[in-house]
Design a protein around this motif. Structure first.
Motif, PDB file in Angstrom:
ATOM      1  N   GLN A   1     -19.614  11.296  15.681  1.00  0.00           N
ATOM      2  CA  GLN A   1     -19.294  10.816  15.072  1.00  0.00           C
ATOM      3  C   GLN A   1     -20.027   9.162  15.108  1.00  0.00           C
ATOM      4  O   GLN A   1     -19.326   8.163  15.946  1.00  0.00           O
ATOM      5  CB  GLN A   1     -18.675  10.252  13.847  1.00  0.00           C
TER       6      GLN A   1
ATOM      7  N   LEU B   1     -22.513  11.287  11.506  1.00  0.00           N
ATOM      8  CA  LEU B   1     -21.626  12.850  11.307  1.00  0.00           C
ATOM      9  C   LEU B   1     -22.501  13.685  12.187  1.00  0.00           C
ATOM     10  O   LEU B   1     -23.055  14.857  11.298  1.00  0.00           O
ATOM     11  CB  LEU B   1     -20.959  13.375  10.411  1.00  0.00           C
TER      12      LEU B   1
ATOM     13  N   LEU C   1     -16.604   8.295  18.045  1.00  0.00           N
ATOM     14  CA  LEU C   1     -15.306   9.580  17.475  1.00  0.00           C
ATOM     15  C   LEU C   1     -15.506  10.817  17.336  1.00  0.00           C
ATOM     16  O   LEU C   1     -16.878  11.089  17.145  1.00  0.00           O
ATOM     17  CB  LEU C   1     -15.922   9.030  16.138  1.00  0.00           C
TER      18      LEU C   1
ATOM     19  N   PHE D   1     -14.625  14.509  16.897  1.00  0.00           N
ATOM     20  CA  PHE D   1     -14.122  15.701  16.076  1.00  0.00           C
ATOM     21  C   PHE D   1     -14.629  16.673  16.407  1.00  0.00           C
ATOM     22  O   PHE D   1     -15.312  17.416  16.981  1.00  0.00           O
ATOM     23  CB  PHE D   1     -14.424  15.485  14.943  1.00  0.00           C
TER      24      PHE D   1
ATOM     25  N   GLU E   1     -15.096  27.635   6.074  1.00  0.00           N
ATOM     26  CA  GLU E   1     -14.474  25.997   5.894  1.00  0.00           C
ATOM     27  C   GLU E   1     -13.852  25.354   6.882  1.00  0.00           C
ATOM     28  O   GLU E   1     -12.421  26.769   7.584  1.00  0.00           O
ATOM     29  CB  GLU E   1     -12.912  26.991   4.417  1.00  0.00           C
TER      30      GLU E   1
ATOM     31  N   PHE F   1     -10.829  19.414   9.791  1.00  0.00           N
ATOM     32  CA  PHE F   1     -11.488  18.743  10.935  1.00  0.00           C
ATOM     33  C   PHE F   1      -9.531  17.719  12.078  1.00  0.00           C
ATOM     34  O   PHE F   1      -8.874  17.577  11.431  1.00  0.00           O
ATOM     35  CB  PHE F   1     -11.733  17.372  11.471  1.00  0.00           C
ATOM     36  N   GLY F   2      -9.631  18.082  13.332  1.00  0.00           N
ATOM     37  CA  GLY F   2      -8.560  17.364  13.960  1.00  0.00           C
ATOM     38  C   GLY F   2      -8.839  15.829  13.740  1.00  0.00           C
ATOM     39  O   GLY F   2     -10.242  15.105  13.341  1.00  0.00           O
ATOM     40  N   PRO F   3      -7.779  14.774  14.355  1.00  0.00           N
ATOM     41  CA  PRO F   3      -7.509  13.430  13.992  1.00  0.00           C
ATOM     42  C   PRO F   3      -9.110  12.700  14.813  1.00  0.00           C
ATOM     43  O   PRO F   3      -8.715  11.677  14.426  1.00  0.00           O
ATOM     44  CB  PRO F   3      -6.604  13.044  14.139  1.00  0.00           C
TER      45      PRO F   3
ATOM     46  N   ARG G   1     -11.401   8.586  19.788  1.00  0.00           N
ATOM     47  CA  ARG G   1     -12.660   7.592  19.935  1.00  0.00           C
ATOM     48  C   ARG G   1     -12.780   7.205  21.185  1.00  0.00           C
ATOM     49  O   ARG G   1     -11.854   6.526  22.154  1.00  0.00           O
ATOM     50  CB  ARG G   1     -11.529   6.318  18.894  1.00  0.00           C
TER      51      ARG G   1
ATOM     52  N   GLN H   1     -18.833  21.319   1.152  1.00  0.00           N
ATOM     53  CA  GLN H   1     -17.265  21.188   1.780  1.00  0.00           C
ATOM     54  C   GLN H   1     -17.297  19.631   0.855  1.00  0.00           C
ATOM     55  O   GLN H   1     -18.163  18.898   1.674  1.00  0.00           O
ATOM     56  CB  GLN H   1     -16.633  21.134   2.924  1.00  0.00           C
TER      57      GLN H   1
ATOM     58  N   PHE I   1     -15.174  15.808   2.080  1.00  0.00           N
ATOM     59  CA  PHE I   1     -13.809  15.000   2.438  1.00  0.00           C
ATOM     60  C   PHE I   1     -14.273  13.966   2.316  1.00  0.00           C
ATOM     61  O   PHE I   1     -15.027  13.164   2.058  1.00  0.00           O
ATOM     62  CB  PHE I   1     -15.041  15.376   4.329  1.00  0.00           C
TER      63      PHE I   1
ATOM     64  N   GLN J   1     -12.991   9.855   4.458  1.00  0.00           N
ATOM     65  CA  GLN J   1     -12.315   9.346   6.008  1.00  0.00           C
ATOM     66  C   GLN J   1     -11.768   8.359   5.415  1.00  0.00           C
ATOM     67  O   GLN J   1     -12.525   7.199   5.024  1.00  0.00           O
ATOM     68  CB  GLN J   1     -13.428   9.157   6.742  1.00  0.00           C
TER      69      GLN J   1
ATOM     70  N   TRP K   1      -8.958   4.169   8.970  1.00  0.00           N
ATOM     71  CA  TRP K   1      -8.382   4.924  10.233  1.00  0.00           C
ATOM     72  C   TRP K   1      -9.068   5.943  11.318  1.00  0.00           C
ATOM     73  O   TRP K   1      -8.548   6.575  12.447  1.00  0.00           O
ATOM     74  CB  TRP K   1      -6.629   5.558  10.308  1.00  0.00           C
ATOM     75  N   GLY K   2     -10.609   5.940  10.294  1.00  0.00           N
ATOM     76  CA  GLY K   2     -11.357   7.351  10.267  1.00  0.00           C
ATOM     77  C   GLY K   2     -10.922   8.651  11.028  1.00  0.00           C
ATOM     78  O   GLY K   2     -11.827   9.880  10.990  1.00  0.00           O
ATOM     79  N   GLN K   3      -9.649   9.458   9.913  1.00  0.00           N
ATOM     80  CA  GLN K   3      -9.389  10.771   9.908  1.00  0.00           C
ATOM     81  C   GLN K   3     -10.071  11.500   8.821  1.00  0.00           C
ATOM     82  O   GLN K   3     -10.443  10.567   7.335  1.00  0.00           O
ATOM     83  CB  GLN K   3      -8.094  10.409   9.935  1.00  0.00           C
ATOM     84  N   LEU K   4     -10.532  12.164   9.385  1.00  0.00           N
ATOM     85  CA  LEU K   4     -11.594  13.675   7.974  1.00  0.00           C
ATOM     86  C   LEU K   4     -10.941  14.175   7.552  1.00  0.00           C
ATOM     87  O   LEU K   4     -10.050  15.344   8.149  1.00  0.00           O
ATOM     88  CB  LEU K   4     -12.347  14.292   8.461  1.00  0.00           C
TER      89      LEU K   4
ATOM     90  N   ASN L   1     -10.021  16.936   4.392  1.00  0.00           N
ATOM     91  CA  ASN L   1     -10.865  18.072   3.587  1.00  0.00           C
ATOM     92  C   ASN L   1     -10.184  18.042   2.271  1.00  0.00           C
ATOM     93  O   ASN L   1      -8.747  17.689   1.882  1.00  0.00           O
ATOM     94  CB  ASN L   1     -10.273  19.564   3.666  1.00  0.00           C
TER      95      ASN L   1
ATOM     96  N   PHE M   1     -12.300  19.784  -0.934  1.00  0.00           N
ATOM     97  CA  PHE M   1     -12.666  20.541  -1.315  1.00  0.00           C
ATOM     98  C   PHE M   1     -13.397  21.631  -0.296  1.00  0.00           C
ATOM     99  O   PHE M   1     -14.600  20.884  -0.001  1.00  0.00           O
ATOM    100  CB  PHE M   1     -13.454  20.385  -2.594  1.00  0.00           C
TER     101      PHE M   1
ATOM    102  N   PHE N   1     -17.298  11.909   2.349  1.00  0.00           N
ATOM    103  CA  PHE N   1     -18.676  13.074   2.476  1.00  0.00           C
ATOM    104  C   PHE N   1     -18.791  14.276   2.133  1.00  0.00           C
ATOM    105  O   PHE N   1     -17.700  14.807   1.647  1.00  0.00           O
ATOM    106  CB  PHE N   1     -18.500  13.786   4.050  1.00  0.00           C
TER     107      PHE N   1
ATOM    108  N   PHE O   1     -23.858  16.634   7.021  1.00  0.00           N
ATOM    109  CA  PHE O   1     -23.356  15.730   6.451  1.00  0.00           C
ATOM    110  C   PHE O   1     -24.661  14.641   5.727  1.00  0.00           C
ATOM    111  O   PHE O   1     -25.263  14.617   6.674  1.00  0.00           O
ATOM    112  CB  PHE O   1     -22.384  14.759   7.644  1.00  0.00           C
TER     113      PHE O   1
END
Lengths: 112, 108
Positions: A37, A43, A88, A90, A100, A103-105, A108, B33, B35, B37, B40-43, B45, B47, B86, B98
Motif C-alpha cells: 500500500q 493497495l 505499508l 501487508f 476470504e 490481513f496482518g497488521p 511500515r 470483501q 474492510f 482501515q 493506525w493502518g490496520q485492515l 475485515n 464482511f 475499502f 481493491f
C-alpha cells in the motif's frame, strides 16, 4: 486480531539496502498473499503462495522476491531499495476452499 | 483486469448519522470483501459478501452480483468508525483488487 502476524512493525533503512519482512498465516491457512500500500498506487497485490508453491504474481518488481517455508510462514525480500519502495506491506492468508482473506497488521517500510 | 470503483471518495458525518457507501465492479466476482482501515493502518475485515445481505451490529452489507455492485451501510455512526473503507474483489484467481476507498470522518 486476525490471527496473521507480521514482523517487524516498522522498518527504517537506506536506499540500496536489502530487508526481509516476515509473515505467519492463521493456523490452518495454506495460502499467503503479499500486498503493498503506497500513497500513489493504493493497495496492490504482489504475490501469492499456496502450500509452499508460487500460485500467482502481480505487479511485483524484479528486486522483490518471496518464499513460503514448510511451516507455512512466508518472507518477502526487498533489495536495492529505492525511496519509492516506502510503503505499508501487508500479508494476508486464507484457507484453500474459501477465498476470504485475513490481513496482518502490516510492516511500515521507510526508505531514506 | 477487473475494475473497482467506490463512492463517495470522502464523507464527513455527525455522530449518530447513517451512511451508505457504494462499490461498483466491472466483471463477475467470486469474492467480495469490505474492510475498514483504521487510523493506525490496520485492515479490519468487515464482511465477506460475494452475494446477498449480511449484518453485524451497526454495519450491514448487500451485494447484488448480477448488477455488479455492493453497498455498505453504517448506522448510528461513532467517532471510532472513522478511517478508510475499502471494497475488494477477486475475479478469476485469488488476488484481491481493491477500490480506492471511501475516507470517512465522524465528528462529535
Amino acid at each position: 486480531d486476525s490471527g496473521v502476524t507480521q514482523t517487524p512493525k516498522h522498518l527504517i533503512t537506506a536506499t540500496g539496502q536489502r530487508v526481509t519482512l516476515r509473515c505467519s498465516p492463521r493456523s490452518g491457512d495454506l495460502s499467503v498473499y503479499w500486498y503493498q500500500q503506497s500513497l500513489d498506487q493504493g493497495l496492490q497485490f504482489l504475490i501469492q503462495y499456496y502450500n509452499g508453491e508460487e500460485r500467482a504474481k502481480g505487479n511485483i518488481l524484479e528486486r522483490f522476491s518471496a518464499q513460503q517455508f514448510p511451516d507455512l510462514h512466508s518472507e518477502l525480500n526487498l533489495s536495492s531499495l529505492e525511496l519509492g519502495d516506502s510503503a505499508l506491506y501487508f500479508c494476508a492468508s486464507s484457507v484453500g476452499a474459501r477465498p476470504e482473506q485475513f490481513f496482518g497488521p502490516g510492516t511500515r517500510l521507510t526508505v531514506l | 483486469g477487473i475494475q473497482v470503483e467506490q463512492s463517495p471518495p470522502d464523507l464527513i458525518l455527525q455522530e449518530g448519522a447513517n451512511s451508505t457507501l457504494r462499490c461498483n465492479f466491472s466483471d463477475s466476482v467470486n469474492n467480495l470483501q469490505w474492510f475498514h482501515q483504521n487510523p493506525w493502518g490496520q485492515l479490519i475485515n468487515l464482511f465477506y459478501i460475494p452475494s446477498g445481505t449480511k449484518q453485524n451490529g451497526r454495519l450491514s452489507a448487500t451485494t447484488v452480483a448480477t448488477e455488479r455492485y455492493s453497498l455498505l451501510y453504517i448506522s448510528s455512526s461513532q467517532t471510532t468508525d472513522s478511517g478508510v473503507y475499502f471494497c475488494a474483489v477477486t475475479g478469476g484467481g485469488n488476488k484481491l483488487t481493491f477500490g480506492t476507498g471511501t475516507q470517512l470522518k465522524v465528528e462529535l
